[in-house]
Design an enzyme around this catalytic site. Structure first.
Site, PDB file in Angstrom:
ATOM      1  N   GLU A  62       0.818  -1.218   0.000  1.00 20.55           N
ATOM      2  CA  GLU A  62       0.000   0.000   0.000  1.00 20.55           C
ATOM      3  C   GLU A  62       0.845   1.258   0.000  1.00 20.55           C
ATOM      4  OE1 GLU A  62      -0.657  -2.707   1.723  1.00 20.55           O
ATOM      5  OE2 GLU A  62      -2.632  -3.270   0.977  1.00 20.55           O
ATOM      6  N   HIS A 131     -11.474  -5.699   8.701  1.00 18.77           N
ATOM      7  CA  HIS A 131     -12.225  -5.446   7.474  1.00 18.77           C
ATOM      8  C   HIS A 131     -13.490  -4.638   7.740  1.00 18.77           C
ATOM      9  CE1 HIS A 131      -9.657  -8.765   6.186  1.00 18.77           C
ATOM     10  NE2 HIS A 131     -10.020  -8.577   4.941  1.00 18.77           N
TER      11      HIS A 131
HETATM   12  C1  LIG Z   1      -1.851  -4.649   4.223  1.00 18.35           C
HETATM   13  C2  LIG Z   1      -2.868  -5.518   3.564  1.00 18.35           C
HETATM   14  N1  LIG Z   1      -3.242  -5.257   2.306  1.00 18.35           N
HETATM   15  C3  LIG Z   1      -4.170  -6.017   1.698  1.00 18.35           C
HETATM   16  C4  LIG Z   1      -4.749  -7.055   2.350  1.00 18.35           C
HETATM   17  C5  LIG Z   1      -5.819  -7.885   1.663  1.00 18.35           C
HETATM   18  N2  LIG Z   1      -5.268  -9.213   1.372  1.00 18.35           N
HETATM   19  C6  LIG Z   1      -5.512 -10.244   2.186  1.00 18.35           C
HETATM   20  S1  LIG Z   1      -4.672 -11.597   1.745  1.00 18.35           S
HETATM   21  C7  LIG Z   1      -3.984 -10.845   0.413  1.00 18.35           C
HETATM   22  C8  LIG Z   1      -3.040 -11.603  -0.460  1.00 18.35           C
HETATM   23  C9  LIG Z   1      -1.897 -12.161   0.321  1.00 18.35           C
HETATM   24  O1  LIG Z   1      -1.125 -12.995  -0.483  1.00 18.35           O
HETATM   25  P1  LIG Z   1       0.142 -13.754   0.070  1.00 18.35           P
HETATM   26  O2  LIG Z   1       1.000 -12.827   0.868  1.00 18.35           O
HETATM   27  O3  LIG Z   1       0.784 -14.439  -1.059  1.00 18.35           O
HETATM   28  O4  LIG Z   1      -0.449 -14.806   1.101  1.00 18.35           O
HETATM   29  P2  LIG Z   1      -1.474 -16.001   0.803  1.00 18.35           P
HETATM   30  O5  LIG Z   1      -2.821 -15.471   1.146  1.00 18.35           O
HETATM   31  O6  LIG Z   1      -1.353 -16.388  -0.618  1.00 18.35           O
HETATM   32  O7  LIG Z   1      -1.082 -17.103   1.718  1.00 18.35           O
HETATM   33  C10 LIG Z   1      -4.433  -9.530   0.333  1.00 18.35           C
HETATM   34  C11 LIG Z   1      -4.055  -8.584  -0.723  1.00 18.35           C
HETATM   35  C12 LIG Z   1      -4.336  -7.287   3.672  1.00 18.35           C
HETATM   36  N3  LIG Z   1      -4.850  -8.298   4.392  1.00 18.35           N
HETATM   37  N4  LIG Z   1      -3.392  -6.514   4.259  1.00 18.35           N
END
Ligand SMILES: Cc1ncc(C[n+]2csc(CCOP(=O)(O)OP(=O)(O)O)c2C)c(N)n1
Ligand SMILES: [Mg+2]
Lengths: 328, 364
Positions: A62, A131
């Site tokens: 972000e 959220h």
């Molecule tokens: C700071 C932040 N930005 C956006 C989100 C929304 N979000 C939740 S999970 C995710 C993707 C995360 O991907 P990754 O780090 O690869 O972990 P995975 O869920 O694939 O295990 C996003 C964008 C969040 N939780 N926190």
């Protein structure tokens, strides 16, 4: 032009399509906004229509998204950045607070920052932790930012188009609880609605109810209930919470002499306090009872089992109205 | 993508078919240990299925499945000592179960009840709750590790995150300070190839995520995250080094998110069925099962017995979860501060009234 029924979410999507079609400088960036069309589908179809150079799936960061948007905006692009949930905007704060909001001022108008930050806000959809926040007051406190919160499909459409046109940074917060609720006829006519302006949703003479965002729904329901009891409530959707259209609020409260402010955000330091203080400065002697606020308590949004306690309900609003109307 | 001349180790012992592709480490001669790891992976998968089923029937909220990534969490949870501290993210059911977090607690958390993060297990007493704001936990782990170092304790902070998380400043800042201060912290990246709809290749121009450690002055390496022998082996070495004060380490576990991102996601929107089908061929449970069967350590009868046993355990947990009475309305105030401030006493009163109105006057 045909008036198809559309939800607030569809209205946002429609406005984005319209803005991108009208101005090739408009671009959309954020996490999952491209191929996935956003986690709520607010950006659905944009990538197919305008391509991956203008609809950008960014890495997950972000701070980067906001910083990029500042640079793009200074270059004359019109970035509409999406922060996936308001609870994840804090890493972007530095760029919004220290740069986007004041680039114009720092350079005496040589550079400016016409970006839009879109983010879903608020509780009530059984979402996981972080959220469900309503932290609009954080942004409203920052000079140089505009903060806009639509509460109907029509206002989402008209205000988002206006926000994208606006020459200054706008934080545009979309209540998730309203995203799919109650679709309404909406023409895709490109018509802007004015920023910095309240919307009177219902005229009345006995009591002024002031709200914004998702709480507008319960506020209107409360007004309906009051009408059944013979009380005529005026309902105002603030819509732009920074800067405030005090003229409209003042005129209404002068007329009714009674005021209740309803917001989903926690009480302390909320925009309800700003509105109440501003009204006391102007209309003290016209008030027949102290202004009341109906808000969330000063707690983090509870996980969803106890979330209903957090969100001001119709009964809570009616209780405050009762207090104000029968103040002696 | 330009390939930079950084050649990091990649470790795999068992291939997708359960065949040994290089000489196994000495510890892997302990067949009973391997059987324990296998059983735990199966339990994790069945738990996951149950959680998804509970979500689908509205009994819990959004859930993040760990389907396909069980080997990573089971290896971490099996190797950490109780006195180590886990600083997890939301896809860590596998580790949580091994830290002694109860199934009922896990259901409570995803079921919208804060008591799900209250962890009764002594081993989890100092563990952090699941972290939702991506990558922020990496810095907390460094803070925990700094506390260990300041006090001269031989403990390790273990933090997990996804591939997407490695793009965030917090992650890179955590690597930097861990390297600068040689902290006893272990970064485990669950590279499941997707961050919601964003594929790994869009996330970073770096050929590996492990090499981000190099820039911070410490070692990173990749393992086949679907081969629990590889994950366990490399993790064991890294944990021991960190415990002896030899500094941080980054382990990138190459895996695949076989499920949707969460129950609120629909992955068919952004990835092909063919890709997922291929990924299933490499999933972690089947390959260990084949290996164990080849060694005569596991058979169909044991498999059936295990499933029956797990199902019974799960049913008991679901019952426990569903019989847990809701928290009282006042619980929302109880832990905001050590004590609800007297200055906010009025809010307690109006919240009591709000709760009473919501309950139709049942409460006072
Ligand atoms: C700071 C932040 N930005 C956006 C989100 C929304 N979000 C939740 S999970 C995710 C993707 C995360 O991907 P990754 O780090 O690869 O972990 P995975 O869920 O694939 O295990 C996003 C964008 C969040 N939780 N926190
Ligand atoms: Mg991932």
């Amino acid at each position: 032009m045909s008036e198809v029924k559309r939800s607030l979410l569809e209205a946002v999507n429609l406005a984005l399509h319209r803005a991108m079609a009208e101005d090739e400088n408009v671009l959309v960036l954020g996490e999952d906004v491209g191929i996935n069309g956003g986690v709520f589908r607010a950006t659905a179809g944009l990538r197919d229509s305008y391509g991956f150079k203008r609809v950008i799936d960014t890495p997950l960061a972000e701070t980067m998204i906001a910083g990029l948007a500042v640079g793009m905006a200074a270059q004359g692009l019109k970035p509409v950045m999406e922060i996936q949930f308001l609870g994840f905007i804090y890493a972007a704060m530095e760029h919004l607070v220290s740069h986007a909001s004041r680039l114009r001022n720092r350079t005496r108008g040589r550079l400016s920052c016409p970006l839009v930050v879109r983010s879903p806000m608020g509780a009530g959809i059984r979402a996981p932790e972080h959220h469900s926040e309503s932290t609009e007051a954080l942004f409203a406190h920052i000079p140089g930012l505009r903060v806009v919160i639509p509460s109907s499909p029509a206002r989402a459409y008209g205000l988002l188009l206006a926000a994208i046109d606006d020459p200054d940074p706008v934080v545009f917060l979309e209540p998730t609880r309203l995203y799919r609720m109650n679709p309404q006829p909406l023409a895709d006519n490109g018509q802007r609605l004015p920023l910095d302006c309240c919307f009177t949703l219902r005229e009345g003479s006995d009591l002024t109810l002031i709200s914004w965002g998702a709480s507008v729904v319960e506020t209107l329901q409360a007004a309906e209930r009051l009408a059944e009891q013979g009380v005529s409530a005026e309902v105002i959707d603030v819509a732009t919470i920074k800067p405030l259209d005090l003229a409209t609020l003042e005129a209404s409260v002068r007329k009714t002499g009674h005021c209740v402010i309803v917001h989903e955000a926690p009480r302390s330091g909320g925009i309800g306090a700003e509105i109440a203080a501003s009204l006391y400065e102007r209309v003290l002697l016209d008030l027949q009872a102290p202004i009341q606020r109906v808000t969330a308590p000063d707690i983090p949004p509870p996980l969803y089992r106890l979330e209903p306690l957090y969100i001001p309900g119709v009964e809570d609003i009616l209780a405050a109205c009762d207090l104000v109307l029968h103040y002696a | 993508m330009p390939h930079l001349p950084i050649d990091l180790p990649f470790t795999r012992y068992l291939d997708a078919a359960g065949q040994v592709v290089r000489e196994l480490p000495a510890w892997a001669a302990d067949g009973q240990l391997l059987v324990r790891l296998y059983r735990q992976m199966v339990l994790t998968r069945l738990f996951d299925q149950k959680a998804v089923a509970l979500q689908r029937t509205g009994r819990i909220g959004t859930y993040a499945p760990t389907l396909g990534q069980e080997a990573i969490g089971v290896a971490i949870g099996s190797l950490m000592q109780p006195r180590d501290v886990l600083v997890p993210y939301y896809r860590d059911t596998a580790v949580q179960l091994l830290r002694g977090v109860s199934m009922r607690e896990i259901f409570l958390y995803w079921g919208g009840d804060e008591r799900g993060s209250a962890y009764a297990s002594p081993a989890a007493a100092e563990d952090f709750p699941l972290c939702v704001p991506i990558a922020t936990q990496a810095l907390h782990a460094c803070g925990v590790a700094t506390a260990f170092k300041v006090r001269g304790e031989h403990r390790v902070a273990v933090t997990t995150c996804g591939d997407g998380a490695t793009s965030k400043g917090d992650f890179l800042e955590a690597l930097n300070v861990a390297g600068a201060w040689q902290l006893p912290v272990l970064f485990v990246v669950n590279n499941n190839q997707w961050a919601i709809s964003t594929p790994r290749r869009i996330q970073s121009g770096a050929p590996s995520l492990a090499q981000k450690a190099i820039g911070a002055g410490f070692a990173g390496e990749q393992v086949d995250g679907n081969d629990i022998i590889a994950v366990y082996d490399r993790l064991q070495v890294a944990l021991e080094r960190a415990r002896q004060g030899k500094g941080p380490h980054l382990l990138e576990c190459i895996s695949y998110r076989l499920g949707d991102h969460t129950t609120a996601d629909d992955a068919t929107r952004y990835r092909s069925a063919e890709e997922v089908k291929q990924a299933w061929l490499a999933e972690p449970i089947r390959r260990l099962q084949r290996y164990l069967a080849d060694q005569g350590l596991w058979d169909e009868q044991q498999e059936q017995a295990l499933i029956t046993e797990c199902q019974a355990q799960l049913q008991e947990a679901v019952d426990g979860f569903e019989q847990t009475p809701a928290q009282d309305w006042s619980s929302v105030l109880e832990h905001v501060y050590a004590q609800w401030p007297a200055a906010l006493a009025e809010q307690r009163e109006w919240l009591a009234e709000r709760a009473a109105r919501a309950a139709g006057g049942e409460h006072e």
